[in-house]
Design a protein around this motif. Sequence first.
Motif, mmCIF file in Angstrom:
data_model
loop_
_atom_site.group_PDB
_atom_site.id
_atom_site.type_symbol
_atom_site.label_atom_id
_atom_site.label_comp_id
_atom_site.label_asym_id
_atom_site.label_seq_id
_atom_site.Cartn_x
_atom_site.Cartn_y
_atom_site.Cartn_z
ATOM 1 N N ILE A 129 -7.677 -33.440 -23.495
ATOM 2 C CA ILE A 129 -7.850 -34.192 -24.669
ATOM 3 C C ILE A 129 -6.479 -34.746 -24.792
ATOM 4 N N ALA A 130 -6.102 -35.969 -24.507
ATOM 5 C CA ALA A 130 -4.853 -36.603 -24.456
ATOM 6 C C ALA A 130 -4.804 -37.668 -25.628
ATOM 7 N N HIS A 131 -3.535 -37.837 -25.902
ATOM 8 C CA HIS A 131 -3.056 -38.700 -26.950
ATOM 9 C C HIS A 131 -2.013 -39.567 -26.640
ATOM 10 N N ASN A 132 -2.124 -40.852 -27.138
ATOM 11 C CA ASN A 132 -1.148 -42.020 -26.459
ATOM 12 C C ASN A 132 0.354 -41.516 -26.788
ATOM 13 N N ASP A 133 0.715 -40.687 -27.655
ATOM 14 C CA ASP A 133 2.030 -39.996 -27.728
ATOM 15 C C ASP A 133 2.472 -39.385 -26.627
ATOM 16 N N GLY A 134 1.659 -38.876 -25.712
ATOM 17 C CA GLY A 134 2.079 -38.292 -24.481
ATOM 18 C C GLY A 134 1.731 -36.856 -24.448
ATOM 19 N N SER A 135 1.135 -36.250 -25.894
ATOM 20 C CA SER A 135 0.798 -34.879 -25.964
ATOM 21 C C SER A 135 -0.691 -34.811 -25.455
ATOM 22 N N ALA A 136 -0.954 -33.619 -25.030
ATOM 23 C CA ALA A 136 -2.295 -33.211 -24.720
ATOM 24 C C ALA A 136 -2.636 -31.894 -24.904
ATOM 25 N N VAL A 137 -3.935 -31.511 -24.598
ATOM 26 C CA VAL A 137 -4.538 -30.173 -24.732
ATOM 27 C C VAL A 137 -5.379 -30.020 -23.423
ATOM 28 N N LEU A 138 -5.162 -28.947 -22.736
ATOM 29 C CA LEU A 138 -6.174 -28.821 -21.544
ATOM 30 C C LEU A 138 -6.610 -27.522 -22.264
ATOM 31 N N VAL A 139 -8.063 -27.539 -22.029
ATOM 32 C CA VAL A 139 -9.166 -26.451 -22.401
ATOM 33 C C VAL A 139 -9.872 -26.069 -21.357
ATOM 34 N N VAL A 140 -9.621 -24.911 -20.682
ATOM 35 C CA VAL A 140 -10.384 -24.565 -19.505
ATOM 36 C C VAL A 140 -11.192 -23.178 -19.449
ATOM 37 N N SER A 141 -12.328 -23.194 -18.687
ATOM 38 C CA SER A 141 -12.962 -21.747 -18.640
ATOM 39 C C SER A 141 -13.430 -21.672 -17.481
ATOM 40 N N GLY A 142 -13.839 -20.466 -17.109
ATOM 41 C CA GLY A 142 -14.550 -20.054 -15.749
ATOM 42 C C GLY A 142 -13.492 -20.071 -14.594
ATOM 43 N N LEU A 143 -12.193 -19.708 -14.787
ATOM 44 C CA LEU A 143 -11.296 -19.822 -13.779
ATOM 45 C C LEU A 143 -11.072 -18.207 -13.380
ATOM 46 N N ASP A 144 -10.748 -17.972 -12.320
ATOM 47 C CA ASP A 144 -10.462 -16.484 -11.878
ATOM 48 C C ASP A 144 -9.050 -16.168 -12.358
ATOM 49 N N GLN A 145 -8.932 -14.638 -12.681
ATOM 50 C CA GLN A 145 -7.509 -14.377 -13.077
ATOM 51 C C GLN A 145 -6.896 -14.096 -11.667
ATOM 52 N N LEU A 146 -5.346 -14.324 -11.695
ATOM 53 C CA LEU A 146 -4.955 -14.427 -10.548
ATOM 54 C C LEU A 146 -4.146 -13.167 -10.343
ATOM 55 N N GLU A 147 -3.827 -12.850 -8.926
ATOM 56 C CA GLU A 147 -3.120 -11.778 -8.621
ATOM 57 C C GLU A 147 -1.676 -11.926 -9.026
ATOM 58 N N ALA A 148 -0.972 -10.772 -9.096
ATOM 59 C CA ALA A 148 0.629 -10.777 -9.550
ATOM 60 C C ALA A 148 1.433 -11.862 -8.720
ATOM 61 N N GLY A 149 2.086 -12.488 -9.210
ATOM 62 C CA GLY A 149 3.091 -13.427 -8.338
ATOM 63 C C GLY A 149 2.448 -14.525 -8.304
ATOM 64 N N ARG A 150 1.222 -15.072 -8.915
ATOM 65 C CA ARG A 150 0.647 -16.404 -8.678
ATOM 66 C C ARG A 150 0.484 -16.654 -10.280
ATOM 67 N N VAL A 151 0.299 -18.281 -10.395
ATOM 68 C CA VAL A 151 0.069 -18.515 -11.613
ATOM 69 C C VAL A 151 -0.476 -20.198 -11.599
ATOM 70 N N TYR A 152 -1.215 -20.632 -12.395
ATOM 71 C CA TYR A 152 -1.906 -21.997 -12.277
ATOM 72 C C TYR A 152 -0.713 -23.015 -12.786
#
Lengths: 192, 273
Positions: B187-210
């Motif tokens: 959900i993006a706004h013209n002032d450059g701010s936005a919010v990402l809402v996600v679901s259904g992603l796997d939890q990652l192993e240690a040492g990894r990040v999305y």
Amino acid sequence: MSRELLSDEQLMTQVVGGDATALETLYDRYASGVMGLALKIIGDRAMAEEVVQETFWRAWRSADTFRVQRGAFPSWLFGIARNMSIDLCRRRKIRPQPAFNAVEEDQIDRTPDPEVDVAESAWTTVKNEQIRAALADLPSAQRQVIELAYFAGLTRQEIARLTGEPLGTIHTRARLALQKLYDSLRALGLEE
Amino acid sequence: MDEQVEDLIPLYALGALTDEERLQVEAYIAANPEAKARLDEMTQTASMLLYDVTPVEPSAELKKSLMDRVKADAQTQAARSGAAQPVAAAPRAASRPQPERPRFNLWDLLRALSPAFAALSLVAAILLGGWAIALNNEVAQLRAETAALRRALADQRDVIAQIAAPADQIVVVAGTEHQPKAHGRLIAHNDGSAVLVVSGLDQLEAGRVYQLWMIAGNTPLSAGLFEVDEGGVAVVQVATGAAPGAFNAVGVSVEPDGGSQTPTGDIVMLGQT
């Protein structure tokens, strides 16, 4: 317990809790290393200071993405600084510096800082020196390839153009350099 | 073994491949655990190069500027969550000299009555002192946890405010073949701010990040790192610094801790603006 005696991981736990003083202790511990890395890549003191500030700012704002694991903090922090430095060079159309030349190194102020704490000194004198020794053992042509790739952010094609060597030679030098570095670091007990 | 791709693995570890070549290596290692082990080993070796640095002291002004910024942020977070602002302790009023007067001293009386009682009192005092220190540590830990919760709550309030505001653009972000169950919205706004809402992603192993990427033309720009909860859900505030029209795609990749300069791991979500 004095903050200076706390591990990086203990301090990061406090940073996640909003403790600005814990971040200050980490800054005292690693700022000169981060500055040295940024300066090595960018070659411009003002921009390198910008990277130092933004690296620690990101460590503050994104502290909860750091996974507590002993010894992991310097790699995490320095990884942020490297990515930011190369990114900054690309955005401002500056070619990253693969390494200092002797003249530039001599111009760096190495006046010892009385406030540099024990952990930083240990980091500087042990890990840093051992890795430098391992790198110094590499043939200069191999070292050049990994410096151009890792610190200057060049692609293999750009390295080949810059050095005037065929791509196959660049591949061989990169592979041999990493293998030799791995063997050296393992012998020093630094490779986990 | 594909010799041509194997040849690229050391250069992948050093970050010396083009985007296309990186994808080629990633596809290869995804189907070849032995090659992935070789790549991990080389990546770890390459990361040791970060220690090949001559320390250089930054200016004292830099530290002051950073810490001013950090402390202001800490106070803003605390104020947002309604936390009490730290107040310097008021100096104690100077004590006035009091006239000496004889008073009853219970300790002297008890000591006179029983030396054993004195020893017992000493032991009790030590035990109480230890208990007080333990309680003090517990209070300090609870304070740190409370501060973290307040910051998280303040962040969530910001997110709710951004979601509630009229969006200038909503981008559907879908899971790729790596994580087909993932889905979400930016959900993006013209002032450059936005919010990402996600679901259904796997939890990652240690040492990894999305890592979230905003793609302008062919250039991916990092827009932040995130993790998902046990349900695979994440709500992430994004500061793109540009209006939504400046980007033509949004992607999420799996990266090492601390993130990457450009996507290096599996692209698990993609969306077109």
